[in-house]
Design an enzyme around this catalytic site. Structure first.
Site, mmCIF file in Angstrom:
data_model
loop_
_atom_site.group_PDB
_atom_site.id
_atom_site.type_symbol
_atom_site.label_atom_id
_atom_site.label_comp_id
_atom_site.label_asym_id
_atom_site.label_seq_id
_atom_site.Cartn_x
_atom_site.Cartn_y
_atom_site.Cartn_z
ATOM 1 C CB SER A 24 57.471 2.723 -19.508
ATOM 2 O OG SER A 24 56.678 2.513 -20.642
ATOM 3 C CE1 TYR A 65 44.874 13.985 -25.936
ATOM 4 C CE2 TYR A 65 45.502 15.904 -27.226
ATOM 5 C CZ TYR A 65 44.523 15.078 -26.709
ATOM 6 O OH TYR A 65 43.207 15.336 -26.966
ATOM 7 C CD GLU A 161 66.485 8.507 -23.614
ATOM 8 O OE1 GLU A 161 65.774 8.892 -24.532
ATOM 9 O OE2 GLU A 161 66.619 7.297 -23.317
ATOM 10 C CE LYS A 199 57.276 -18.939 -20.371
ATOM 11 N NZ LYS A 199 57.999 -20.218 -20.152
ATOM 12 C CE LYS A 235 63.600 -19.930 -14.082
ATOM 13 N NZ LYS A 235 62.556 -20.372 -15.011
ATOM 14 C CB CYS A 393 42.347 26.688 -14.211
ATOM 15 S SG CYS A 393 43.691 27.860 -14.481
ATOM 16 C CG LEU A 394 39.881 27.148 -20.224
ATOM 17 C CD1 LEU A 394 40.160 28.583 -20.658
ATOM 18 C CD2 LEU A 394 40.346 26.188 -21.321
ATOM 19 N N GLY A 395 38.145 26.395 -16.771
ATOM 20 C CA GLY A 395 36.725 26.114 -16.522
ATOM 21 C C GLY A 395 36.026 27.279 -15.840
ATOM 22 C CG HIS A 521 45.044 24.012 -11.184
ATOM 23 N ND1 HIS A 521 44.554 23.296 -12.260
ATOM 24 C CD2 HIS A 521 45.567 25.146 -11.700
ATOM 25 C CE1 HIS A 521 44.785 23.955 -13.374
ATOM 26 N NE2 HIS A 521 45.408 25.086 -13.066
ATOM 27 C CD GLU A 523 43.127 20.440 -10.382
ATOM 28 O OE1 GLU A 523 42.407 21.237 -9.748
ATOM 29 O OE2 GLU A 523 43.681 20.733 -11.465
#
Ligand code: GLN
Length: 549
Positions: A24, A65, A161, A199, A235, A393-395, A521, A523
């Site tokens: 991944s 996270y 999955e 490789k 290859k 936002c929370l900021g 937001h 951003e």
């Protein structure tokens, strides 16, 4: 009757599927967005969608996270952060339809089963789940809005999955007219330092896995730390059954925004055009893109901005903020160095020392109590010391609580999210959130209009008085305190015209060089071609602060 995939021949769009192998984190999202950019620059109308193989209905309930930031679209979908890349590269909005998870597929099928849509039948992965996947894969290509739909399949080939998605692509390739679809497989060529060579075996294996599932890739994009020698390309081509000019090298880039140019050099877009027999494009017009890269790579200034948040250990948690700084930095020909600060460890005693040497502070969005008091200390420090401040936002909510505690003289003021029993709930649960018990998709989500106060900093930054910005929150500025805040100097400079919700607070120029908080937001709407005005102004304020202006 269950909704069947509509006849593929009715669809005029061409479909590109992007799968990933070996590991991944190879950057399927960036490769997809870069290819889309090149095709767009040639005059084609392109969109990108992501199919994620997890069972959550959407990533809205995932901890940052786990999965990085949750990206919100105009229509209020909580989506994968790759959609942010799609928008930043293409400068075009995505929507709910652009992100589909296994959970959403099953949810649709199971609801239909309860409605009796499959009466008498056993509901199975094949054909019912795969039919629903196919229906959604074709959806964006069916109303004539796009010439090309790129579908990124999340996960790695071989994962249990991903199998239904790969099977759906296999069936679609069989059902669609020849030359209307192709598969690009992204792999890794690991470099073995001891052997001194790249490789190819892992690539061969991952293509073999894909072929076992019935999919033959048309193009291989090989991530590599070193240039791929010609004999190695040969290859790979031979053993993976692709043409040699369809083995594309993707070297590590200095910036994700360089990848479209690297792919142009490798002729990825030309290969795609030829394989799909796409007609009518022109040579890629990448002037604006190159100008942006020129500014990005040749800054004349630099500033350090502290990003104060509680998920700072994982930079993906604030992906769009980091990217918005790159756009706004390039606009100002300024390198923005983002210094992340864990708000949990900020205290009245160490705030000054932790924030030493920064030219601006951004207090990040977030949820829950952890790190809240540290954010208050960050705001107090910048407000008292005239350091440019931007709260998101929370900021923004933190800025309101800080002002209430230290300027309005309400020492116990808080948000009811952090302290449900506070005597001064200056931030409180929105009225329409009070009866909400379900967690997924129930926040105030998506784009809302906001009217800006004439002459405010916000209005100056945007250069207009009506804006639309995206939201994701449950709590809001408590209008019972509005007059007191305004009297004490914190101005509500952005208001939702329909509900009266305060969307922006700011301090006037006379008392602070740049102090702005937004409930939305910004951003999420910053792109390479349209850097967000509030980020642009904030970076400008940081440059001036650094110069002592
Ligand atoms: N937790 C706050 C709310 O729900 C802020 C949310 C955010 O920062 N996105 O209102």
């Amino acid at each position: 009757m269950p909704e069947r995939p509509s006849s593929p021949s009715a669809s005029a769009a061409k479909y590109i599927f992007v799968t990933g192998g070996v590991t991944s984190s190879l950057g399927k999202g960036i490769i997809s967005a870069s290819l889309a950019k090149l095709l767009q620059a040639r005059g084609f109308r392109v969109t990108i969608q992501k199919f994620d193989p997890y069972i959550n209905i959407d990533p809205g309930t995932l901890n940052p996270y786990e999965h990085g930031e949750c990206y919100v679209t105009d229509d209020g979908a909580e989506t994968d952060l790759d959609l942010g890349h799609y928008e930043r590269f293409l400068n075009a909005p995505t929507s709910q339809a652009n992100n589909v998870t296994t959970g959403r597929i099953y949810d649709t099928v199971i609801r239909r089963e309860r409605e009796g849509a499959f009466l008498g039948k056993t509901v199975q992965v094949v054909p019912h789940i795969t039919d629903e996947i196919k229906r959604r894969m074709l959806l964006l290509g069916q109303n004539g809005e796009f010439d090309i739909v790129i579908t990124e399949i999340g996960g790695t080939t071989g994962d249990i999955e991903s199998l239904p998605f790969v099977e759906a692509v296999r069936q679609l390739r069989w059902e669609l007219p020849p030359n209307d679809s192709l598969v690009i497989h992204l792999t890794l060529l690991p470099y073995l330092a001891a052997a001194g060579e790249l490789k190819t075996k892992p690539t061969q294996h991952s293509v073999r896995d894909l072929r076992e599932a019935g999919l033959q890739p048309d193009i291989l994009v090989c991530r590599s730390e070193h240039p791929i020698p010609a004999d190695m390309r040969r290859k790979i081509a031979l053993f993976c059954n692709v043409k040699m000019n369809s083995v594309i090298e993707s070297l590590d880039a200095d910036s994700i925004y360089s990848v479209p140019l690297l792919m142009l050099k490798e002729e990825l877009d030309a290969r795609v055009i030829s394989k799909l027999r796409l007609q009518g494009g022109h040579t890629p017009d990448l002037e604006e893109w190159k100008e942006f890269l020129g500014r990005l790579k040749n800054p004349t200034e630099d500033v350090t901005i502290a990003l104060v948040g509680k998920y700072v250990e994982l930079p993906d948690a604030y992906k769009s903020i980091i990217e918005a700084f790159i756009h706004a930095g390039a606009f100002n020909e300024c390198k923005v160095k983002v210094r992340t600060i864990q708000s949990e460890f900020l205290t009245p005693e160490n705030a000054a020392q932790q924030l030493e040497g920064v030219d601006g502070v951004l207090v990040a969005p977030g949820f829950g109590e952890r790190g809240f008091e540290g954010k208050i200390e960050a705001v107090r420090h910048v407000r008292e010391n005239g350091i440019p401040f931007f709260g998101i936002c929370l900021g923004m909510q933190v800025a309101v609580v800080e002002y209430a505690r230290h300027v309005l003289g309400l020492p116990q003021a808080s948000s009811t999210e952090m302290d449900p029993l506070t005597p001064d709930p200056v931030i409180a649960l929105m009225a329409d959130q009070k009866d909400v018990t379900q967690k997924g998709g129930t926040m105030r989500l998506g784009a809302y209009t906001c009217e800006l106060k004439r002459g405010s900093r916000a209005a100056k930054a945007y250069g207009r008085n009506t804006i639309s910005e995206r939201h994701r929150h449950r709590f809001e500025f408590n209008n019972e305190y509005l007059e007191r805040f305004e009297a004490a100097g914190l101005s509500a400079s952005g208001i939702n015209p329909d509900t009266g919700l305060v969307e922006i607070v700011e301090l006037p120029r006379e008392v602070h060089p740049w102090f702005v908080g937004g409930q939305f937001h910004p951003e999420l709407k910053s792109t390479v071609e349209n850097p967000h005005p509030l980020f642009v102004r904030f970076v400008k304020a940081a440059i001036q602060y650094k110069k002592g202006l």
